[in-house]
Write a protein that holds these residues in place. Structure first.
Motif, PDB file in Angstrom:
ATOM      1  N   VAL A  36      -7.529  -5.518   5.015  1.00 42.79           N
ATOM      2  CA  VAL A  36      -7.950  -4.611   3.943  1.00 42.79           C
ATOM      3  C   VAL A  36      -8.084  -3.186   4.464  1.00 42.79           C
ATOM      4  O   VAL A  36      -7.653  -2.220   3.816  1.00 42.79           O
ATOM      5  CB  VAL A  36      -9.269  -5.093   3.306  1.00 42.79           C
ATOM      6  N   LEU A  37      -8.682  -3.026   5.649  1.00 46.41           N
ATOM      7  CA  LEU A  37      -8.802  -1.698   6.238  1.00 46.41           C
ATOM      8  C   LEU A  37      -7.432  -1.098   6.533  1.00 46.41           C
ATOM      9  O   LEU A  37      -7.199   0.097   6.322  1.00 46.41           O
ATOM     10  CB  LEU A  37      -9.644  -1.765   7.517  1.00 46.41           C
ATOM     11  N   ALA A  39       0.837  -1.203   0.000  1.00 44.62           N
ATOM     12  CA  ALA A  39       0.000   0.000   0.000  1.00 44.62           C
ATOM     13  C   ALA A  39       0.871   1.252   0.000  1.00 44.62           C
ATOM     14  O   ALA A  39       0.580   2.229  -0.702  1.00 44.62           O
ATOM     15  CB  ALA A  39      -0.927  -0.006   1.222  1.00 44.62           C
ATOM     16  N   PHE A  70      -4.743  -1.789   4.888  1.00 45.63           N
ATOM     17  CA  PHE A  70      -4.179  -1.476   3.573  1.00 45.63           C
ATOM     18  C   PHE A  70      -4.624  -0.083   3.126  1.00 45.63           C
ATOM     19  O   PHE A  70      -3.804   0.733   2.691  1.00 45.63           O
ATOM     20  CB  PHE A  70      -4.628  -2.526   2.566  1.00 45.63           C
ATOM     21  N   VAL A  71      -5.925   0.186   3.234  1.00 44.32           N
ATOM     22  CA  VAL A  71      -6.466   1.489   2.829  1.00 44.32           C
ATOM     23  C   VAL A  71      -5.885   2.599   3.708  1.00 44.32           C
ATOM     24  O   VAL A  71      -5.481   3.661   3.215  1.00 44.32           O
ATOM     25  CB  VAL A  71      -8.002   1.486   2.905  1.00 44.32           C
ATOM     26  N   ALA A  72      -5.824   2.346   5.017  1.00 44.91           N
ATOM     27  CA  ALA A  72      -5.280   3.341   5.939  1.00 44.91           C
ATOM     28  C   ALA A  72      -3.822   3.628   5.633  1.00 44.91           C
ATOM     29  O   ALA A  72      -3.373   4.780   5.668  1.00 44.91           O
ATOM     30  CB  ALA A  72      -5.437   2.849   7.378  1.00 44.91           C
ATOM     31  N   PHE A 108      -2.259   3.317   2.710  1.00 44.16           N
ATOM     32  CA  PHE A 108      -2.154   4.058   1.451  1.00 44.16           C
ATOM     33  C   PHE A 108      -2.411   5.550   1.677  1.00 44.16           C
ATOM     34  O   PHE A 108      -1.618   6.401   1.242  1.00 44.16           O
ATOM     35  CB  PHE A 108      -3.152   3.506   0.440  1.00 44.16           C
ATOM     36  N   ILE A 109      -3.496   5.877   2.364  1.00 45.99           N
ATOM     37  CA  ILE A 109      -3.855   7.282   2.597  1.00 45.99           C
ATOM     38  C   ILE A 109      -2.807   7.967   3.477  1.00 45.99           C
ATOM     39  O   ILE A 109      -2.370   9.087   3.188  1.00 45.99           O
ATOM     40  CB  ILE A 109      -5.255   7.380   3.237  1.00 45.99           C
TER      41      ILE A 109
END
Length: 273
Positions: free
Chosen positions: A229-230, A57, A232-234, A236-237
């Motif tokens: 998954v959560l 990520a 991963f998103v965190a 990336f941002i």
């Protein structure tokens, strides 16, 4: 109680993802911070699948931030091979130097990666290596450099690659090690920053590809797919914002603050964890 336990698991991995994202671009060691948080949260480290997953990520975020440089280098590199135009020569050589600098960490990772992750992934080691990171950052805090992209040499890339190879040890910041190496060979801050994060791309991509079986065979992955998954998103941002912030910090030459931080955290980890 089961619902609370599931929520707490999500929160823990979300914090791990945010920590990875914030600490990956800045020179304070993302791997070291993940080990510290695992210890605090009581999460048993069963392999490196989570770290590899969220590291990808961070890689995507770096690709987004440096997409203009990547496209330019790829375009000019190919044009130089075809046309041998002098205008593209600098970018072509920059690519070659990135490839050379990737070799040391690749060799160390393949030969000793498993040993390092097994024997050095503990909080006491992280405490000591954070102190080493603090000392290295303090040493180069006032360096300005004189070398632009077109002034680099094979020797420079080997030195930076060797510095980055040291960062396979948890607690030694990858970005910190490569930036320290870049500054020591005389790169200007902007060039050192660009070289460091473009160097991160092949290293991270290669590690991710080699460790795909680690993720696939992770017995916890199916159970923790939502937290993963959560996270991963965190990641990336957080990496996007942290990298842009660090670019501004580098232009002002405030690396001393990261040295203080690593010193304080390293001492606390050694004393209390």
């Amino acid at each position: 109680m089961e619902g609370f336990s599931e929520l707490w698991t999500v929160i823990k991995y979300l914090v791990l993802g945010l920590t990875q994202g914030i600490t990956e671009p800045i020179p304070i060691s993302s791997s070291g911070h993940l080990i510290i948080l695992r210890e605090l949260f009581g999460i048993e480290a069963t392999g490196l699948s989570f770290e590899i997953f969220v590291n990808f990520a961070s890689l995507l975020a770096v690709l987004v931030v440096y997409r203009t440089d990547i496209i330019r280098l790829a375009k000019n590199g190919v044009q130089f091979v075809v046309t041998r135009e002098h205008e593209q020569k600098s970018d072509f050589h920059f690519i070659i130097y990135l490839i050379i600098a990737t070799i040391p960490v690749g060799v160390i990772g393949v030969l000793f990666g498993d040993v390092i992750s097994e024997w050095l992934s503990n909080t006491k080691v992280v405490g000591v290596t954070l102190l080493i990171t603090a000392a290295a950052l303090w040493m180069i805090r006032n360096l300005k450099g004189r070398k632009y992209d077109g002034d680099l040499s094979v020797k420079d890339s080997v030195i930076v690659g060797a510095a980055q190879a040291i960062a396979v040890t948890p607690g030694i910041s990858r970005s910190g090690a490569s930036i320290v190496g870049s500054m020591l060979v005389g790169m200007k801050q902007e060039t050192a920053l660009r070289f460091s994060f473009l160097l991160y791309i092949p290293v991270s991509l290669g590690t991710g590809i080699l460790e795909i079986p680690e993720i696939v065979n992770d017995p916890n992955f199916s159970e923790l797919v939502i937290p993963y998954v959560l996270a991963f998103v965190a990641t990336f941002i957080a990496t996007l914002f942290s990298l842009k912030w660090f670019i501004n910090i580098m232009t002002r030459g405030n690396l001393g603050y990261f040295s203080y931080y690593c010193l304080i955290v390293g001492v606390l980890v050694i004393l209390f964890l």
